[in-house]
Design an enzyme around this catalytic site. Structure first.
Site, PDB file in Angstrom:
ATOM      1  N   HIS A   9      -8.375   5.315   0.929  1.00 55.38           N
ATOM      2  CA  HIS A   9      -9.638   5.211   1.006  1.00 55.38           C
ATOM      3  C   HIS A   9     -10.257   5.959  -0.187  1.00 55.38           C
ATOM      4  O   HIS A   9     -11.037   5.524  -1.027  1.00 55.38           O
ATOM      5  CB  HIS A   9     -10.097   5.435   2.090  1.00 55.38           C
ATOM      6  N   GLU A  10     -10.069   7.336  -0.311  1.00 58.82           N
ATOM      7  CA  GLU A  10     -10.659   8.363  -0.984  1.00 58.82           C
ATOM      8  C   GLU A  10     -10.120   8.227  -2.491  1.00 58.82           C
ATOM      9  O   GLU A  10     -11.127   8.283  -3.608  1.00 58.82           O
ATOM     10  CB  GLU A  10     -10.482   9.904  -0.503  1.00 58.82           C
ATOM     11  N   HIS A  13     -12.425   5.626  -4.110  1.00 63.33           N
ATOM     12  CA  HIS A  13     -13.529   6.054  -4.608  1.00 63.33           C
ATOM     13  C   HIS A  13     -13.340   6.872  -5.757  1.00 63.33           C
ATOM     14  O   HIS A  13     -14.042   6.592  -6.865  1.00 63.33           O
ATOM     15  CB  HIS A  13     -14.231   6.923  -3.472  1.00 63.33           C
TER      16      HIS A  13
END
Length: 336
Positions: free
Chosen positions: A218-219, A222
């Site tokens: 997920h990170e 980003h």
């Protein structure tokens, strides 16, 4: 030549912090403290289930966000759907620990790289582990969520940020389990580039239901320029991805089919907040956005030559598995 957005002209709207090579453009990052209500629960060793934050990455807002949106739109039109070749990103893991807690085994780090490559298999991106650094520092381990600590930690230990994805593991005492910064937040060679995750979110960790490595996935999304799937709720432009339906709000657990706006919510998308075992997809348009973000803001990754990419781990191992170093016994220069 790397294109530079006119976002730099927005200095009147932002705070600029320049210290020891840092150029921090947005006031949202003046502090890592989170004011929103804690939005998830996870298992903490010795404490049972505790409240925390699923993701502490700060969303760019206002004129700065609008400028990034316009710049990407114009770049995409000018390049007429250009697609990039496969992009392999060298990874250095920085393991923060207090002498005992947090000193996670090498096997979990390899599993995390495997999860990243599995999760990004439908995209243009692959990841290769080139080094693991271990740092016995209680302040870094427990207070990594504090801006001043994060600043020192990264300033002292970041490895070639323009060519390397630096991933830091620690155990933030405020309940955050992961965060990063967007590609436009810093110059690509700034030491603040990188991802921070709670150590027990790596595969096999204790932070159920977020312990299968998807916090890192997920990170990294980003880090490569993706917003949450629920960005802007049901309002335009949403998460700026055409093939992810609008999503009104965060969802947790693994809900059944749900339609909160005008299409089935992307519950299984890695950029949502569902449990790790519920997440399983990036979309083609998300891949295109990540490619464009690399071309615009992280062009060094297109020809990345990390100074450690040809070396193995600090323990001197020369064995490799799928291009990644390992410490197991060797057989024909491969991990046994």
């Amino acid at each position: 030549m790397k294109l530079r957005p006119t976002i730099l002209s927005l200095i009147i709207f932002s705070l600029s912090i320049k210290a020891k090579g840092h150029n921090l453009r947005f006031p949202a990052y003046e502090s890592r403290n989170i004011t929103e209500a804690q939005d998830t629960e996870f298992h903490e060793k010795g404490d049972g289930m505790i409240r925390g934050h699923r993701c502490a990455t700060k969303t760019t807002k206002g004129p700065a966000k609008e400028e990034v949106h316009r710049f990407m739109r114009d770049w995409s039109l000018a390049n007429n759907g250009r697609r990039l070749k496969a992009i392999n990103i060298p990874v250095v893991f920085h393991i923060m620990h207090d002498g005992k807690a947090g000193n996670i085994p090498q096997s979990k780090i390899h599993k995390q790289i495997d999860v990243l490559n599995k999760d990004f298999r439908s995209t243009s991106f692959t990841f290769s582990l080139v080094d693991i650094e271990r740092h016995d520092n209680k302040r870094y381990y427990k207070n990594c969520h504090k801006f001043s600590t994060e600043f020192d930690m990264k300033l002292n230990h970041a490895v070639d940020p323009a060519n390397t994805l630096n991933i830091y593991t620690c155990s933030p005492s405020d309940g955050n389990i992961g965060w990063t910064y967007y590609p436009w937040d810093f110059d690509e060679d700034d030491s603040f580039q990188g991802v921070v995750v709670k150590d027990e979110t790596l595969p096999g960790g204790s932070a159920t239901p977020h312990n299968r490595g998807r916090t890192t996935t997920h990170e990294v999304g980003h880090f490569l320029g993706l917003y949450h799937t629920f960005e802007n709720g049901c309002d335009e432009p949403g998460d700026e991805i055409d093939d992810t339906p609008f999503q009104e709000a965060k969802f947790f657990g693994c809900p059944t089919e749900h339609n909160s706006c005008s299409g089935t919510d992307p519950i299984h998308n890695f950029m949502g907040y569902a449990d790790d075992d519920c997440l399983n997809e990036f979309t083609p348009d998300q891949n295109t956005r990540m490619q464009n973000m690399v071309a615009m803001y992280k062009a060094s990754f297109l020809s990345s030559k990390s100074p450690r990419a040809s070396a193995c781990l600090s323990n001197g191992s020369t064995c490799k598995r799928n291009g990644n170093c390992c410490s197991e016994k060797c057989k024909n220069n491969q991990c046994s």
